[in-house]
Scaffold this motif. Structure first.
Motif, PDB file in Angstrom:
ATOM      1  N   SER A   1       0.771  -1.262  -0.067  1.00  0.00           N
ATOM      2  CA  SER A   1      -0.017  -0.021  -0.144  1.00  0.00           C
ATOM      3  C   SER A   1       0.772   1.208  -0.012  1.00  0.00           C
ATOM      4  O   SER A   1       1.970   1.331   0.684  1.00  0.00           O
ATOM      5  N   VAL A   2       0.575   2.409  -0.853  1.00  0.00           N
ATOM      6  CA  VAL A   2       1.059   3.673  -0.602  1.00  0.00           C
ATOM      7  C   VAL A   2       0.519   4.526   0.412  1.00  0.00           C
ATOM      8  O   VAL A   2      -0.835   4.559   0.456  1.00  0.00           O
ATOM      9  N   PHE A   3       1.333   5.170   1.130  1.00  0.00           N
ATOM     10  CA  PHE A   3       0.833   6.190   2.019  1.00  0.00           C
ATOM     11  C   PHE A   3       1.691   7.459   2.039  1.00  0.00           C
ATOM     12  O   PHE A   3       2.927   7.558   1.304  1.00  0.00           O
ATOM     13  N   GLU A   4       1.083   8.346   2.527  1.00  0.00           N
ATOM     14  CA  GLU A   4       1.538   9.796   2.402  1.00  0.00           C
ATOM     15  C   GLU A   4       2.125   9.823   3.820  1.00  0.00           C
ATOM     16  O   GLU A   4       1.767   9.528   4.703  1.00  0.00           O
ATOM     17  N   LYS A   5       3.176  11.016   3.611  1.00  0.00           N
ATOM     18  CA  LYS A   5       3.799  11.577   5.117  1.00  0.00           C
ATOM     19  C   LYS A   5       2.908  11.947   5.790  1.00  0.00           C
ATOM     20  O   LYS A   5       1.903  12.827   5.489  1.00  0.00           O
ATOM     21  N   GLY A   6       2.787  11.585   7.189  1.00  0.00           N
ATOM     22  CA  GLY A   6       1.779  12.071   8.222  1.00  0.00           C
ATOM     23  C   GLY A   6       0.379  11.323   8.015  1.00  0.00           C
ATOM     24  O   GLY A   6      -0.359  11.585   9.015  1.00  0.00           O
ATOM     25  N   ASP A   7       0.280  10.352   7.211  1.00  0.00           N
ATOM     26  CA  ASP A   7      -0.969   9.470   7.485  1.00  0.00           C
ATOM     27  C   ASP A   7      -1.067   8.889   8.885  1.00  0.00           C
ATOM     28  O   ASP A   7       0.185   8.156   8.971  1.00  0.00           O
ATOM     29  N   VAL A   8      -2.183   8.834   9.207  1.00  0.00           N
ATOM     30  CA  VAL A   8      -2.363   7.546  10.427  1.00  0.00           C
ATOM     31  C   VAL A   8      -2.188   6.328  10.050  1.00  0.00           C
ATOM     32  O   VAL A   8      -3.046   5.714   9.200  1.00  0.00           O
ATOM     33  N   LEU A   9      -1.467   5.478  10.510  1.00  0.00           N
ATOM     34  CA  LEU A   9      -1.095   4.028  10.104  1.00  0.00           C
ATOM     35  C   LEU A   9      -1.974   3.344  11.051  1.00  0.00           C
ATOM     36  O   LEU A   9      -2.558   2.286  10.677  1.00  0.00           O
TER      37      LEU A   9
END
Length: 396
Positions: free
Chosen positions: A89-97
């Motif tokens: 999966s792709v995530f952006e900086k600051g996204d809640v994981l």
């Protein structure tokens, strides 16, 4: 009469035999014939001076410049997991994981806030008592000779209260930090490589949760020999592992039946030479902005860790150099040059680089001279030849 005819016949036979014998035994005079001079033909290319650049080839596998293991900074049970917390999966900086149960940490913050309020009150009380003590001493100092002690003026008590207040503030910051870290956010834009935890699982501080990589910048370690190192365009600083200027590198990858190309830059070398192979690694970087400059992101191949790439490294350049077929170069770095009188002469040359079927000459040949394309066709030094000009397919 018969005997006369027999004598005549015999004489005729003897005369014929004698004439035949004379013709056979007499040597024939052979007239000299001038044979035409045999001049061998050779294929020649026209030397054309121009700017030439050294080119090195290498290969390697892409890797992210930043690959980390994500760890928990607090203890607790994982109560929520984002959809982006999945392999690939792709995530952006600051996204809640992930979210960790926070009740305990909210309670700790409330306690720290209470301790801070108590410390502030204590300091205010002690400072007020100190002010009273100072006023009392001002009244008494004219009546009696008395030097007030720090204890009389409440100075130790005030210092203690101030230290307690500072400790209470630090405790509150620590509690707030722990509460904040119950929400685990993506430290950068990238992809998840491996997930190690799931919802409902208890984790401890420092325990690994996942491995992930940043997709902003990729790099590839390109092996080159110590001899090839001399072809790089920035000799200064190479021994320190850092290039004095960036080296341009073209990267190529095969995917989906197409050949993709990225333009990268190499700014540093590996810290050591491989003992087994004797190679050193040129480290090329491929940042996102350079990938975007080469076209629409949707149409470009997305680089992935482990992807095999071939590389063409652009080395130093020579201003007045000449490219000839490699077959023109003979033993001991000699070539054949055909002069104006169509005589071929062997000449020593300085070779910049041998690359594939071409040789870059940086000395010994002048612009416009005729160079024998195949050295093995030269009969001998100084031979007369018939030059046949052909196109220099490896020239500039």
């Amino acid at each position: 009469m018969k005997w006369k005819q027999a004598i005549i016949s015999l004489l005729v036979i003897l005369a014929s035999a004698g004439l035949t014998l004379v013709m056979v035994l007499k040597p024939r005079e052979i007239l000299p014939v001038e044979s035409p001079e045999l001049i061998p033909s050779v294929q020649c290319v026209l030397a054309q001076a121009g700017m030439q650049r050294a080119l090195l080839t290498s290969q390697g596998n892409l890797r992210s410049k930043n690959e980390i293991t994500l760890s928990s900074q607090v203890d607790g049970v994982i109560v929520e997991m984002a959809e982006t917390f999945a392999v690939g999966s792709v995530f952006e900086k600051g996204d809640v994981l992930l979210r960790i149960e926070k009740n305990h940490y909210e309670h700790a913050v409330a306690q720290a806030q209470g301790q801070l309020a108590a410390a502030e009150l204590k300091l205010a009380q002690v400072e007020a008592e100190g002010e009273v003590a100072v006023r009392d001493w001002q009244v008494l100092k004219d009546m009696v000779e008395l030097t007030p002690s720090p204890l009389m003026l409440k100075e130790p008590q005030i210092n203690e209260a101030r230290q307690s207040l500072a400790a209470a503030k630090a405790s509150l910051r620590s509690a707030e930090f722990d509460l904040e870290k119950t929400i685990i956010r993506a430290p950068f834009t990238g992809k998840l490589l491996k997930k190690m935890m799931g919802t409902g699982q208890f984790v401890r501080r420092g325990e690994p949760l996942a491995t992930m990589y940043e997709s902003e910048t990729f790099e590839v370690f390109l092996p080159i020999t110590m001899r090839e190192l001399g072809f790089l365009s920035s000799p200064a600083g190479k021994t320190a592992g850092k290039l004095s200027s960036a080296v341009e590198v073209d990267l190529f990858a095969e995917a989906g039946g197409q050949r993709w190309q990225w333009n990268a830059l190499a700014k540093r070398l590996s810290a050591s030479v491989e003992a087994n192979t004797g190679v050193i690694f040129l480290i090329a970087e491929l940042p996102r902005n350079m990938r975007q400059d080469q076209g629409n992101d949707e149409e470009m191949l997305e680089p992935l860790p482990g992807m095999y790439v071939e590389a063409e490294i652009r080395g130093k350049s020579w201003a007045e150099s000449i490219v000839v077929p490699r077959s023109a170069l003979g033993p001991e770095k000699k070539v054949g040059v055909v002069g104006s009188n169509d005589q071929v002469h062997l000449r020593d040359v300085e070779v910049g680089q041998l690359l594939g079927d071409q040789a870059i000459l940086i000395g010994g040949i002048k612009d416009g001279e005729r160079v024998v394309a195949m050295f093995r066709e030269i009969p001998f030094d100084g031979a007369k030849v018939l030059p046949m000009m052909v196109e220099n397919s490896v020239g500039p």
